[in-house]
Design an enzyme around this catalytic site. Sequence first.
Site, short mmCIF file in Angstrom:
data_model
loop_
_atom_site.label_atom_id
_atom_site.label_comp_id
_atom_site.label_asym_id
_atom_site.label_seq_id
_atom_site.Cartn_x
_atom_site.Cartn_y
_atom_site.Cartn_z
CG HIS A 72 3.91 -1.05 0.88
ND1 HIS A 72 3.17 -0.97 2.03
CD2 HIS A 72 4.05 0.22 0.45
CE1 HIS A 72 2.87 0.29 2.28
NE2 HIS A 72 3.39 1.03 1.32
CE1 TYR A 201 -2.73 -6.48 4.53
CE2 TYR A 201 -5.10 -6.82 4.50
CZ TYR A 201 -3.93 -6.47 3.85
OH TYR A 201 -3.97 -6.12 2.52
N PRO A 293 -12.52 -7.18 0.13
CG PRO A 293 -12.83 -5.27 1.41
CD PRO A 293 -13.55 -6.47 0.89
CE1 TYR A 385 -1.96 -8.37 1.00
CE2 TYR A 385 -0.06 -7.37 -0.08
CZ TYR A 385 -1.21 -7.25 0.67
OH TYR A 385 -1.62 -6.01 1.11
C1 PHB Z 1 -6.72 0.10 0.83
O1 PHB Z 1 -5.67 0.77 0.92
O2 PHB Z 1 -7.80 0.65 0.61
C2 PHB Z 1 -6.63 -1.37 1.01
C3 PHB Z 1 -5.39 -1.96 1.17
C4 PHB Z 1 -5.30 -3.33 1.35
C5 PHB Z 1 -6.44 -4.09 1.37
C6 PHB Z 1 -7.68 -3.50 1.18
C7 PHB Z 1 -7.79 -2.15 1.02
O3 PHB Z 1 -6.34 -5.42 1.57
#
Ligand code: PHB
Length: 390
Positions: A72, A201, A293, A385
């Site tokens: 990505h 997001y 997360p 990131y």
């Molecule tokens: C996920 O794919 O579970 C995932 C991806 C990005 C995040 C958190 C979880 O920031």
Amino acid sequence: MTTQVCIIGAGPSGLLLGQLLHDIGVETLILERASLDHVLSRVRAGVLEQGTMRMLVTAGIGGRMHAQGLVHEGFAITRDDDIHRIDLTGLTGGKWVTVYGQTEVTRDLVDRRAETGGVTHYEADGVALHEFDSVKPYVTCRIGGEEVRIDCRFIAGCDGFHGASRRSVPEDAIRTFEKVYPFGWLGILSDVPPVSHELIYASHSRGFALCSMRSRSRSRYYIQCNAGDSIDAWSDDRFWTELRRRLPPGIAESMVTGPSFEKSIAPLRSFVAEPMRFGNLFLVGDAAHIVPPTGAKGLNLAASDVHYLFEGLRGHFLERDNHLLDTYSSRALDRVWKAVRFSWWMTTMLHRFPDQSPFEARIMESELAYTLGSEAAQTALAENYVGLPY
Ligand code: PHB
Ligand code: APR
């Protein structure tokens, strides 16, 4: 039994550390409380930094990850109906992340350990750590109903947030920092193609949402929910309807929905324990710190801890040099706090906080507006990131 490094916990931290040590000829023994099936059934985030991938390749498990992982080069942030792309690769001078589920990473590490003859005892009950202030620490537990004692030189506490390692440290020797967020993430897995080839997001007045994936045919979607919500209150239909409402119309309309085969609610927390070394016990990964997360830093931080500890143990066993072992805690914590800050920042900017004052809410709206309008701010976002160097 005796070993050089007794590792508590067979999650990604324990397995990765175990493999790296095993490969340079340092003896390890892993004690895991759960069954192998249970370890392999846990669903967690799936975004790997390039540094994490380098560590996994060094541990000999690059094959499947390179074949099946999805590269990505950017992701989207949506704000109500607007869409903005964060060009990770352009902003970081050529870096990217790879989407490859943590469950797959764990499976690859488990297979590799079995192939190379590493020993892991699953369903080890009542693990207790002893005399780690001395150079002869030992661990006791029950394996298959029998009491066993493992004498070792070092203990690596890789047993996650709820493990025995951190809890065996005297209270006055440890300092903890914690923030509990007033909401959770409701996540589902569904065998439908992801709505976009990049992650989304979504910051929305109804709450945060995230569109992620495990493969080109398997989606992982999340929505911010109330901390006390019960999973039974969230039918698949209710989930899909709410997710769609938090996405810009063009994206919501093109989303393919289907039955979920996994659904769970996770609380969000930031937590750090300092220091990460107590005599000859080292804390690694979730045993020492937790991040929310948002930004997927949990596994990546575990990998950088393992890197620092592995370097220290290699110095000790192969070069009789303790310098890197003695600086483990400070080197690891320096990177941990930066990732804790970044995860807190992304979480705070993108979620709706029920307890926020109108002033704080406006500041966060302005933080997001600034980020989306400034290349300098996006460069900082992208740099964090893709993962700070180590
Ligand atoms: C996920 O794919 O579970 C995932 C991806 C990005 C995040 C958190 C979880 O920031
Ligand atoms: N004795 C033995 N094993 C234990 C004990 C115990 N008392 N307590 C917990 N464990 C095991 C758990 O069953 C688990 O398999 O330790 C392991 C810890 O694994 P994780 O929780 O996955 O932690 P870690 O390996 O540090 O991985 C960090 O995984 O948890 C995610 O968000 C986290 O992505 C991050 C990464």
